[in-house]
Enzyme design. Structure first.
Site, PDB file in Angstrom:
ATOM      1  N   GLY A   1     -53.290 -92.774 -31.882  1.00 11.13           N
ATOM      2  CA  GLY A   1     -53.149 -92.675 -30.420  1.00 11.13           C
ATOM      3  C   GLY A   1     -52.403 -91.432 -29.989  1.00 11.13           C
ATOM      4  CB  SER A  11     -56.159 -88.352 -27.815  1.00 10.74           C
ATOM      5  OG  SER A  11     -56.059 -89.635 -27.216  1.00 10.74           O
ATOM      6  CG  ASN A  21     -48.185 -93.827 -30.174  1.00 12.80           C
ATOM      7  OD1 ASN A  21     -47.225 -94.155 -29.482  1.00 12.80           O
ATOM      8  ND2 ASN A  21     -49.210 -93.133 -29.675  1.00 12.80           N
ATOM      9  CB  SER A  31     -43.434-102.314 -25.353  1.00 10.68           C
ATOM     10  OG  SER A  31     -43.133-102.437 -23.978  1.00 10.68           O
ATOM     11  CE1 TYR A  91     -48.600-102.727 -24.301  1.00 10.81           C
ATOM     12  CE2 TYR A  91     -46.621-103.368 -23.096  1.00 10.81           C
ATOM     13  CZ  TYR A  91     -47.334-102.424 -23.818  1.00 10.81           C
ATOM     14  OH  TYR A  91     -46.780-101.192 -24.073  1.00 10.81           O
ATOM     15  CB  ALA A 108     -47.938-111.767 -27.786  1.00 10.09           C
ATOM     16  CE  LYS A 156     -47.351-101.908 -27.637  1.00  6.72           C
ATOM     17  NZ  LYS A 156     -47.615-100.773 -28.533  1.00  6.72           N
TER      18      LYS A 156
HETATM   19  N1  NAP Z   1     -45.854 -95.485 -21.290  1.00  4.18           N
HETATM   20  C1  NAP Z   1     -44.959 -96.455 -21.371  1.00  4.18           C
HETATM   21  O1  NAP Z   1     -44.223 -96.726 -20.413  1.00  4.18           O
HETATM   22  C2  NAP Z   1     -44.827 -97.252 -22.635  1.00  4.18           C
HETATM   23  C3  NAP Z   1     -43.767 -98.164 -22.736  1.00  4.18           C
HETATM   24  C4  NAP Z   1     -43.612 -98.913 -23.872  1.00  4.18           C
HETATM   25  C5  NAP Z   1     -44.497 -98.771 -24.931  1.00  4.18           C
HETATM   26  N2  NAP Z   1     -45.532 -97.894 -24.812  1.00  4.18           N
HETATM   27  C6  NAP Z   1     -46.451 -97.789 -25.949  1.00  4.18           C
HETATM   28  O2  NAP Z   1     -46.531 -96.472 -26.391  1.00  4.18           O
HETATM   29  C7  NAP Z   1     -47.805 -96.249 -27.009  1.00  4.18           C
HETATM   30  C8  NAP Z   1     -48.397 -94.971 -26.435  1.00  4.18           C
HETATM   31  O3  NAP Z   1     -48.609 -95.176 -25.040  1.00  4.18           O
HETATM   32  P1  NAP Z   1     -48.687 -93.985 -23.981  1.00  4.18           P
HETATM   33  O4  NAP Z   1     -47.822 -94.366 -22.857  1.00  4.18           O
HETATM   34  O5  NAP Z   1     -48.524 -92.681 -24.640  1.00  4.18           O
HETATM   35  O6  NAP Z   1     -50.182 -94.221 -23.472  1.00  4.18           O
HETATM   36  P2  NAP Z   1     -51.438 -93.249 -23.337  1.00  4.18           P
HETATM   37  O7  NAP Z   1     -51.061 -91.921 -22.818  1.00  4.18           O
HETATM   38  O8  NAP Z   1     -52.447 -94.075 -22.613  1.00  4.18           O
HETATM   39  O9  NAP Z   1     -51.896 -93.047 -24.857  1.00  4.18           O
HETATM   40  C9  NAP Z   1     -52.414 -94.125 -25.595  1.00  4.18           C
HETATM   41  C10 NAP Z   1     -53.033 -93.562 -26.860  1.00  4.18           C
HETATM   42  O10 NAP Z   1     -53.574 -94.655 -27.618  1.00  4.18           O
HETATM   43  C11 NAP Z   1     -54.975 -94.435 -27.815  1.00  4.18           C
HETATM   44  N3  NAP Z   1     -55.651 -95.723 -27.807  1.00  4.18           N
HETATM   45  C12 NAP Z   1     -55.530 -96.722 -26.910  1.00  4.18           C
HETATM   46  N4  NAP Z   1     -56.334 -97.731 -27.230  1.00  4.18           N
HETATM   47  C13 NAP Z   1     -56.978 -97.366 -28.370  1.00  4.18           C
HETATM   48  C14 NAP Z   1     -57.964 -97.965 -29.193  1.00  4.18           C
HETATM   49  N5  NAP Z   1     -58.479 -99.181 -28.920  1.00  4.18           N
HETATM   50  N6  NAP Z   1     -58.397 -97.303 -30.284  1.00  4.18           N
HETATM   51  C15 NAP Z   1     -57.915 -96.081 -30.574  1.00  4.18           C
HETATM   52  N7  NAP Z   1     -56.994 -95.432 -29.840  1.00  4.18           N
HETATM   53  C16 NAP Z   1     -56.543 -96.093 -28.735  1.00  4.18           C
HETATM   54  C17 NAP Z   1     -55.421 -93.539 -26.673  1.00  4.18           C
HETATM   55  O11 NAP Z   1     -56.602 -92.851 -27.010  1.00  4.18           O
HETATM   56  P3  NAP Z   1     -57.595 -92.240 -25.891  1.00  4.18           P
HETATM   57  O12 NAP Z   1     -56.734 -91.801 -24.722  1.00  4.18           O
HETATM   58  O13 NAP Z   1     -58.248 -91.077 -26.595  1.00  4.18           O
HETATM   59  O14 NAP Z   1     -58.523 -93.309 -25.509  1.00  4.18           O
HETATM   60  C18 NAP Z   1     -54.203 -92.612 -26.563  1.00  4.18           C
HETATM   61  O15 NAP Z   1     -54.241 -91.618 -27.544  1.00  4.18           O
HETATM   62  C19 NAP Z   1     -48.647 -97.509 -26.722  1.00  4.18           C
HETATM   63  O16 NAP Z   1     -48.678 -98.325 -27.859  1.00  4.18           O
HETATM   64  C20 NAP Z   1     -47.877 -98.179 -25.615  1.00  4.18           C
HETATM   65  O17 NAP Z   1     -48.066 -99.577 -25.611  1.00  4.18           O
HETATM   66  C21 NAP Z   1     -45.710 -97.118 -23.715  1.00  4.18           C
END
Ligand code: NAP
Length: 232
Positions: free
Chosen positions: A8, A10, A72, A124, A137, A139, A141
């Site tokens: 993840g 990208s 991630n 998370s 979500y 669960a 995490k």
């Molecule tokens: N942002 C927050 O506030 C926050 C808080 C707590 C935890 N998190 C966690 O941090 C991690 C990264 O989140 P982010 O905020 O950076 O989100 P993001 O910008 O949406 O990035 C998510 C990444 O995961 C990839 N992805 C999602 N579903 C996928 C799937 N089914 N198969 C393969 N790749 C997948 C996406 O790929 P594509 O974009 O190429 O589809 C992207 O590279 C996640 O696990 C999220 O739950 C985020």
């Protein structure tokens, strides 16, 4: 030079972490669903755990064995439980946890042989405290907390550490999709530091947890949440 695989990466946290770790001297392999024309990258959908075989085989052949795994990739979903469909439930659990559990099982044998490994799971605070309408979500995490503790114990004698980071609200595309501008203002009001975490703050903590300085930290979860889990 240590080799890192970040799922993840990208966009968002994973992308910034990949950039940070590359300039810090690591070799980094990135994944996402989007098709990107960058070196050491594969497009793979982790909602089907069978695709993990394709990912692992491609990485092993074209990049080599993995010293450090950052689990991630993930999606956030808000829905009352009685509106969740089974297919969507399975898809989210696969993407957020099961594919990463399986991927970890494939990279661990080399780490054990090499007597070195670092595994960092991006969980998370939604899994640390409850969040209404986010039971699925949350669960997916909180699964990482038991995983980190148990696998940390299992791999301790091999100089492999397993830890989780639980971010609060981070300024990424995921947050922008989950919250309207109005909801962002309301959210900021309940965050003690009155700010969103920057992705580079998560990247900095990853960099520390995979370093030799952090070799004694295993089985832990660290909340990086601008005070959100401290109480009110
Ligand atoms: N942002 C927050 O506030 C926050 C808080 C707590 C935890 N998190 C966690 O941090 C991690 C990264 O989140 P982010 O905020 O950076 O989100 P993001 O910008 O949406 O990035 C998510 C990444 O995961 C990839 N992805 C999602 N579903 C996928 C799937 N089914 N198969 C393969 N790749 C997948 C996406 O790929 P594509 O974009 O190429 O589809 C992207 O590279 C996640 O696990 C999220 O739950 C985020």
């Amino acid at each position: 030079m240590r080799k890192i695989l970040i799922t993840g990466s990208s966009s968002g946290i994973g992308k910034i972490a990949a950039e940070k770790l590359k300039v810090s001297g690591y070799q980094v392999f990135q994944t996402g669903r989007k098709k990107l024309d960058i070196e050491n990258y594969i497009s793979v959908d982790l909602s089907d755990p069978k695709n993990v075989n394709k990912l692992y085989n491609h990485v092993k052949k074209n990049f080599g064995d993995i010293d450090i795994l950052i689990n991630n990739a993930g999606e956030c979903v808000y829905s009352p439980i009685d509106e969740m469909k089974l297919d969507e439930t399975v898809r989210i659990f696969n993407s957020n946890f099961i594919s990463h559990y399986y991927l970890t099982s494939l990279v661990v044998p080399y780490m054990k042989k090499n007597k070195f490994g670092r595994i960092v799971n991006i969980a998370s605070i939604s899994g640390v405290v409850g969040e209404a309408s986010a039971s699925l979500y949350s669960a997916t995490k909180s699964a990482y907390f038991g995983f980190s503790k148990s696998l940390g114990l299992e791999l301790a004698e091999y100089n492999i550490t397993v830890n989780s980071i639980s971010p609060g609200w981070v300024e990424t595309p995921l947050t922008n999709a989950a919250l309207s501008e109005e909801e962002k203002m309301v959210t900021l009001d309940v965050i003690p530091q009155r700010r969103f975490i920057e992705p580079v703050e998560i990247a900095n903590l990853i960099k520390y947890l995979i370093s030799d300085e952090a070799k004694g930290i295993t089985g832990q979860n660290i909340n990086l949440c601008a005070g959100l889990t401290c109480g009110c």
